[in-house]
Scaffold this motif. Structure first.
Motif, PDB file in Angstrom:
ATOM      1  N   LYS A   1      -2.929   5.580  -4.222  1.00 43.06           N
ATOM      2  CA  LYS A   1      -4.218   6.276  -4.397  1.00 43.06           C
ATOM      3  C   LYS A   1      -4.120   7.481  -5.344  1.00 43.06           C
ATOM      4  N   ASN A   2      -2.935   8.078  -5.460  1.00 41.23           N
ATOM      5  CA  ASN A   2      -2.764   9.184  -6.409  1.00 41.23           C
ATOM      6  C   ASN A   2      -1.788   8.746  -7.495  1.00 41.23           C
ATOM      7  N   TYR A   3      -0.695   9.504  -7.660  1.00 39.54           N
ATOM      8  CA  TYR A   3       0.346   9.104  -8.615  1.00 39.54           C
ATOM      9  C   TYR A   3       1.599   8.726  -7.825  1.00 39.54           C
TER      10      TYR A   3
ATOM     11  N   VAL B   1       0.869  -1.182   0.000  1.00 42.22           N
ATOM     12  CA  VAL B   1       0.000   0.000   0.000  1.00 42.22           C
ATOM     13  C   VAL B   1       0.901   1.226   0.000  1.00 42.22           C
ATOM     14  N   GLY B   2       0.895   1.992  -1.089  1.00 41.49           N
ATOM     15  CA  GLY B   2       1.696   3.221  -1.158  1.00 41.49           C
ATOM     16  C   GLY B   2       2.774   3.155  -2.230  1.00 41.49           C
ATOM     17  N   GLY B   3       2.712   4.122  -3.133  1.00 42.86           N
ATOM     18  CA  GLY B   3       3.690   4.192  -4.234  1.00 42.86           C
ATOM     19  C   GLY B   3       4.665   5.323  -4.034  1.00 42.86           C
ATOM     20  N   GLY B   4       5.255   5.409  -2.823  1.00 46.77           N
ATOM     21  CA  GLY B   4       6.359   6.342  -2.570  1.00 46.77           C
ATOM     22  C   GLY B   4       7.671   5.611  -2.801  1.00 46.77           C
ATOM     23  N   VAL B   5       8.764   6.227  -2.355  1.00 48.06           N
ATOM     24  CA  VAL B   5      10.064   5.612  -2.599  1.00 48.06           C
ATOM     25  C   VAL B   5      10.184   4.263  -1.879  1.00 48.06           C
ATOM     26  N   ASN B   6       9.554   4.140  -0.699  1.00 50.80           N
ATOM     27  CA  ASN B   6       9.672   2.875   0.026  1.00 50.80           C
ATOM     28  C   ASN B   6       8.824   1.772  -0.599  1.00 50.80           C
ATOM     29  N   GLY B   7       7.580   2.095  -0.991  1.00 46.48           N
ATOM     30  CA  GLY B   7       6.723   1.091  -1.638  1.00 46.48           C
ATOM     31  C   GLY B   7       7.333   0.619  -2.952  1.00 46.48           C
ATOM     32  N   CYS B   8       7.812   1.557  -3.767  1.00 48.14           N
ATOM     33  CA  CYS B   8       8.366   1.189  -5.083  1.00 48.14           C
ATOM     34  C   CYS B   8       9.712   0.481  -4.937  1.00 48.14           C
TER      35      CYS B   8
ATOM     36  N   GLY C   1       7.487  13.017  -2.872  1.00 49.45           N
ATOM     37  CA  GLY C   1       7.485  14.083  -3.882  1.00 49.45           C
ATOM     38  C   GLY C   1       7.623  15.466  -3.299  1.00 49.45           C
ATOM     39  N   SER C   2       7.548  15.604  -1.977  1.00 52.17           N
ATOM     40  CA  SER C   2       7.717  16.958  -1.410  1.00 52.17           C
ATOM     41  C   SER C   2       9.019  17.082  -0.639  1.00 52.17           C
ATOM     42  N   CYS C   3       9.884  16.082  -0.747  1.00 56.58           N
ATOM     43  CA  CYS C   3      11.031  16.090   0.179  1.00 56.58           C
ATOM     44  C   CYS C   3      12.286  16.754  -0.373  1.00 56.58           C
ATOM     45  N   GLY C   4      13.232  16.998   0.527  1.00 49.55           N
ATOM     46  CA  GLY C   4      14.517  17.595   0.167  1.00 49.55           C
ATOM     47  C   GLY C   4      15.481  16.551  -0.397  1.00 49.55           C
ATOM     48  N   ALA C   5      15.157  15.255  -0.162  1.00 48.37           N
ATOM     49  CA  ALA C   5      15.932  14.125  -0.722  1.00 48.37           C
ATOM     50  C   ALA C   5      17.407  14.151  -0.346  1.00 48.37           C
ATOM     51  N   GLY C   6      17.695  14.708   0.828  1.00 49.06           N
ATOM     52  CA  GLY C   6      19.057  14.673   1.340  1.00 49.06           C
ATOM     53  C   GLY C   6      19.396  13.271   1.818  1.00 49.06           C
TER      54      GLY C   6
ATOM     55  N   SER D   1       4.954   8.791  -6.051  1.00 52.27           N
ATOM     56  CA  SER D   1       5.673   9.871  -5.352  1.00 52.27           C
ATOM     57  C   SER D   1       4.802  11.082  -5.017  1.00 52.27           C
ATOM     58  N   SER D   2       3.485  10.879  -4.943  1.00 51.47           N
ATOM     59  CA  SER D   2       2.599  12.003  -4.595  1.00 51.47           C
ATOM     60  C   SER D   2       2.572  12.290  -3.090  1.00 51.47           C
ATOM     61  N   GLY D   3       3.158  11.425  -2.270  1.00 49.13           N
ATOM     62  CA  GLY D   3       3.183  11.639  -0.819  1.00 49.13           C
ATOM     63  C   GLY D   3       4.425  12.416  -0.397  1.00 49.13           C
TER      64      GLY D   3
ATOM     65  N   GLY E   1       4.810  19.685   3.093  1.00 49.59           N
ATOM     66  CA  GLY E   1       4.829  18.216   3.077  1.00 49.59           C
ATOM     67  C   GLY E   1       4.705  17.732   4.509  1.00 49.59           C
ATOM     68  N   PHE E   2       4.648  16.427   4.701  1.00 51.90           N
ATOM     69  CA  PHE E   2       4.405  15.892   6.048  1.00 51.90           C
ATOM     70  C   PHE E   2       5.392  14.799   6.411  1.00 51.90           C
ATOM     71  N   TYR E   3       5.891  14.891   7.635  1.00 51.06           N
ATOM     72  CA  TYR E   3       6.697  13.800   8.195  1.00 51.06           C
ATOM     73  C   TYR E   3       5.736  12.891   8.965  1.00 51.06           C
TER      74      TYR E   3
HETATM   75  C1  LIG Z   1       9.584  18.857   3.453  1.00 49.93           C
HETATM   76  C2  LIG Z   1      10.181  17.487   3.580  1.00 49.93           C
HETATM   77  C3  LIG Z   1      11.558  17.331   3.472  1.00 49.93           C
HETATM   78  C4  LIG Z   1      12.123  16.059   3.604  1.00 49.93           C
HETATM   79  N1  LIG Z   1      13.462  15.922   3.436  1.00 49.93           N
HETATM   80  C5  LIG Z   1      14.010  14.687   3.493  1.00 49.93           C
HETATM   81  C6  LIG Z   1      15.401  14.508   3.252  1.00 49.93           C
HETATM   82  O1  LIG Z   1      16.131  15.464   2.999  1.00 49.93           O
HETATM   83  N2  LIG Z   1      15.891  13.235   3.305  1.00 49.93           N
HETATM   84  C7  LIG Z   1      15.110  12.144   3.590  1.00 49.93           C
HETATM   85  O2  LIG Z   1      15.622  11.026   3.657  1.00 49.93           O
HETATM   86  N3  LIG Z   1      13.789  12.301   3.828  1.00 49.93           N
HETATM   87  C8  LIG Z   1      13.233  13.531   3.785  1.00 49.93           C
HETATM   88  N4  LIG Z   1      11.891  13.681   4.019  1.00 49.93           N
HETATM   89  C9  LIG Z   1      11.117  12.509   4.431  1.00 49.93           C
HETATM   90  C10 LIG Z   1      10.812  11.608   3.234  1.00 49.93           C
HETATM   91  O3  LIG Z   1      10.203  12.383   2.233  1.00 49.93           O
HETATM   92  C11 LIG Z   1       9.893  10.476   3.633  1.00 49.93           C
HETATM   93  O4  LIG Z   1      10.333   9.854   4.827  1.00 49.93           O
HETATM   94  C12 LIG Z   1       9.827   9.409   2.542  1.00 49.93           C
HETATM   95  O5  LIG Z   1       9.643   9.999   1.272  1.00 49.93           O
HETATM   96  C13 LIG Z   1       8.708   8.454   2.848  1.00 49.93           C
HETATM   97  O6  LIG Z   1       8.486   7.655   1.716  1.00 49.93           O
HETATM   98  P1  LIG Z   1       7.343   6.579   1.779  1.00 49.93           P
HETATM   99  O7  LIG Z   1       7.371   5.833   0.500  1.00 49.93           O
HETATM  100  O8  LIG Z   1       7.468   5.790   3.031  1.00 49.93           O
HETATM  101  O9  LIG Z   1       5.988   7.424   1.963  1.00 49.93           O
HETATM  102  P2  LIG Z   1       5.245   8.431   0.963  1.00 49.93           P
HETATM  103  O10 LIG Z   1       6.158   9.005  -0.039  1.00 49.93           O
HETATM  104  O11 LIG Z   1       4.462   9.369   1.812  1.00 49.93           O
HETATM  105  O12 LIG Z   1       4.262   7.471   0.181  1.00 49.93           O
HETATM  106  C14 LIG Z   1       3.095   6.948   0.755  1.00 49.93           C
HETATM  107  C15 LIG Z   1       2.078   6.810  -0.373  1.00 49.93           C
HETATM  108  O13 LIG Z   1       0.954   6.067   0.090  1.00 49.93           O
HETATM  109  C16 LIG Z   1      -0.174   6.521  -0.628  1.00 49.93           C
HETATM  110  N5  LIG Z   1      -1.369   6.105   0.105  1.00 49.93           N
HETATM  111  C17 LIG Z   1      -1.779   6.523   1.325  1.00 49.93           C
HETATM  112  N6  LIG Z   1      -2.944   5.915   1.664  1.00 49.93           N
HETATM  113  C18 LIG Z   1      -3.249   5.069   0.646  1.00 49.93           C
HETATM  114  C19 LIG Z   1      -4.325   4.170   0.404  1.00 49.93           C
HETATM  115  N7  LIG Z   1      -5.324   4.013   1.302  1.00 49.93           N
HETATM  116  N8  LIG Z   1      -4.345   3.467  -0.753  1.00 49.93           N
HETATM  117  C20 LIG Z   1      -3.344   3.626  -1.679  1.00 49.93           C
HETATM  118  N9  LIG Z   1      -2.307   4.484  -1.501  1.00 49.93           N
HETATM  119  C21 LIG Z   1      -2.248   5.182  -0.357  1.00 49.93           C
HETATM  120  C22 LIG Z   1       0.034   8.035  -0.650  1.00 49.93           C
HETATM  121  O14 LIG Z   1      -0.714   8.647  -1.690  1.00 49.93           O
HETATM  122  C23 LIG Z   1       1.554   8.159  -0.846  1.00 49.93           C
HETATM  123  O15 LIG Z   1       1.915   8.356  -2.208  1.00 49.93           O
HETATM  124  C24 LIG Z   1      11.299  14.921   3.868  1.00 49.93           C
HETATM  125  C25 LIG Z   1       9.917  15.078   3.954  1.00 49.93           C
HETATM  126  C26 LIG Z   1       9.356  16.344   3.803  1.00 49.93           C
HETATM  127  C27 LIG Z   1       7.865  16.481   3.892  1.00 49.93           C
END
Ligand SMILES: Cc1cc2nc3c(=O)[nH]c(=O)nc-3n(C[C@H](O)[C@H](O)[C@H](O)COP(=O)(O)OP(=O)(O)OC[C@H]3O[C@@H](n4cnc5c(N)ncnc54)[C@H](O)[C@@H]3O)c2cc1C
Length: 382
Positions: free
Chosen positions: A35-37, A10-17, A44-49, A39-41, A306-308
């Motif tokens: 649920k969206n596109y 569940v989730g197409g962010g960097v961790n899911g993919c 897609g809003s991060c600094g990617a450090g 990296s939409s979570g 964006g949200f942590y």
């Molecule tokens: C402003 C900002 C700066 C940051 N800077 C850094 C940095 O410099 N370095 C770093 O390592 N990290 C940074 N982070 C943190 C980092 O972005 C996240 O920890 C990381 O991207 C999380 O990836 P994820 O795949 O776990 O989650 P996400 O990218 O949030 O993906 C979760 C996905 O799940 C989907 N989803 C949710 N509910 C459902 C559902 N019911 N059904 C289907 N899909 C669903 C969402 O749409 C979303 O796309 C930053 C974050 C922010 C906000």
């Protein structure tokens, strides 16, 4: 819609993919629902450090081993993820902070991380636009192999490679419920159909609490608002990411020339409000130009929220829940989930495919909050 998959993510962010790539490469039949596109979570809003300078052993080790994977990832995936290793420079403001960072550096060095404490003179050699008086620094720590990558390109590179190995990735498809049978996950309900599975990975970022609620699991995670901005493009001025735990600021110059950075806004810490604030712009521009007065003459072009997903100890929640077989946690990244994603994908893949566990997986399990085995990560901004 397909009817069955070995693993549903569940989730197409960097961790899911990233996990979808690792699993499908090992022959596992994977379905990702986003649920969206992609990296939409938070991705897609991060600094990617990408930084290896942490206070807890787990985070430092996860980041260090992730850097080794990042260094080969463009070649491995066949797409350029734009990794740039200009280092991270962490400002030290007083003797108390120096003592803490000296301890961190010692632990980081014991893991093989090439970090060192540098003088104020060396700070200027690394980032010539900094003003030592303005930033109020007495020293810094610097690790030259830290850096950043492009979060969109990394996520899409993982997804494209996963698809080549047979992963099914469904965007604009929401997971609405999860069914269990005999204390095991059995089915995932989406708005486009139902899919049978033995494993569900919760990689839903700030929506992970909602996904856990579907199977009756409580997690202690809070959504923390962050604002971040990008300036106009400038000629190359510096390569390192500059951060300060005390001031909460971080900024770096991207490959294309813009400066990207953020700082916390105390009056709007928690919640899901996406509207950016003027107070961020004021606070950010004042602090940024205190650190680097030469930037007084440039324009900010974009600014977003964006949200942590923050846990009580600022460390992620990973691994299977003891009471529910097949439900895998992959969330709670507390603002550093991009930089450790290569190792997170690797260790969760090894757990799902081989049942392999590790000290890291044990210490980052959800049960640590119940068992009170908590060590707080201190090296966080904001
Ligand atoms: C402003 C900002 C700066 C940051 N800077 C850094 C940095 O410099 N370095 C770093 O390592 N990290 C940074 N982070 C943190 C980092 O972005 C996240 O920890 C990381 O991207 C999380 O990836 P994820 O795949 O776990 O989650 P996400 O990218 O949030 O993906 C979760 C996905 O799940 C989907 N989803 C949710 N509910 C459902 C559902 N019911 N059904 C289907 N899909 C669903 C969402 O749409 C979303 O796309 C930053 C974050 C922010 C906000």
């Amino acid at each position: 819609m397909i009817k069955k998959a070995d693993v549903v993510i569940v989730g197409g962010g960097v961790n899911g993919c990233g996990l979808a790539y690792n699993l499908s490469k090992r022959g596992v039949d994977v379905a990702v629902f986003e649920k969206n596109y992609l990296s939409s979570g938070a991705t897609g809003s991060c600094g990617a450090g990408i930084r290896q300078q942490w206070s807890t052993h787990e985070n430092a080790e996860l980041a260090m081993k992730s850097v080794k994977i990042f260094e080969k990832l463009s070649n491995e995936l066949g797409d350029d993820i734009e990794l740039r290793q200009g280092g991270y420079l962490i400002a030290v403001h007083d003797k108390e902070e120096l003592l803490q960072l000296e301890k961190n550096v010692e632990m980081q060095k014991s893991l093989g991380i090439p970090v060192k404490i540098i003088s104020t003179k060396e700070i200027i050699e690394v980032v010539p636009i900094l003003d030592i008086k303005g930033m109020n620094a007495i020293a810094a720590t610097f690790c030259p192999t830290d850096g950043h990558a492009n979060p969109f390109k990394t996520t899409f590179a993982y997804a494209n490679a996963a698809r080549k190995y047979g992963a099914n990735i469904f965007t604009h498809t929401t997971v609405t419920d999860i069914k269990t049978k005999n204390k095991k996950v059995s089915e995932v309900i989406t708005d486009k159909g139902i899919i049978k599975t033995d494993f569900v990975v919760n990689a839903a970022g700030i929506s992970s609490e909602e996904i856990c609620d579907m199977v009756g699991i409580k997690i202690p995670t809070k959504p923390v608002r962050k604002e971040i901005m990008a300036t106009e493009r400038l000629q190359p001025l510096f390569k390192a990411m500059v951060i300060s735990f005390k001031d909460g600021i971080y900024f770096s110059q991207q490959h294309e020339g813009q400066i990207v950075g953020g700082i916390p806004i105390p009056e709007q810490k928690y919640g899901y409000k996406t509207a950016p604030t003027v107070s961020f712009l004021q606070h950010m521009s004042k602090t940024l130009t205190r650190y680097a007065p030469v930037l007084k003459h440039i324009n900010m072009l974009r600014h977003w929220t964006g949200f942590y997903d923050v846990t009580p100890d600022a460390r992620p929640i990973l691994g299977e829940t003891k009471d529910l077989k097949g439900f895998i946690h992959c969330h709670g990244f507390s603002g550093h989930g991009f930089m450790i994603s290569p190792m997170v994908s690797k260790i969760l893949c090894e757990y799902i495919v081989e049942g392999k566990t590790s000290d890291i997986l044990e210490s980052l399990s959800l049960t640590r909050f119940k068992d009170k085995k908590i060590e707080h990560e201190m090296a966080v901004v904001g």
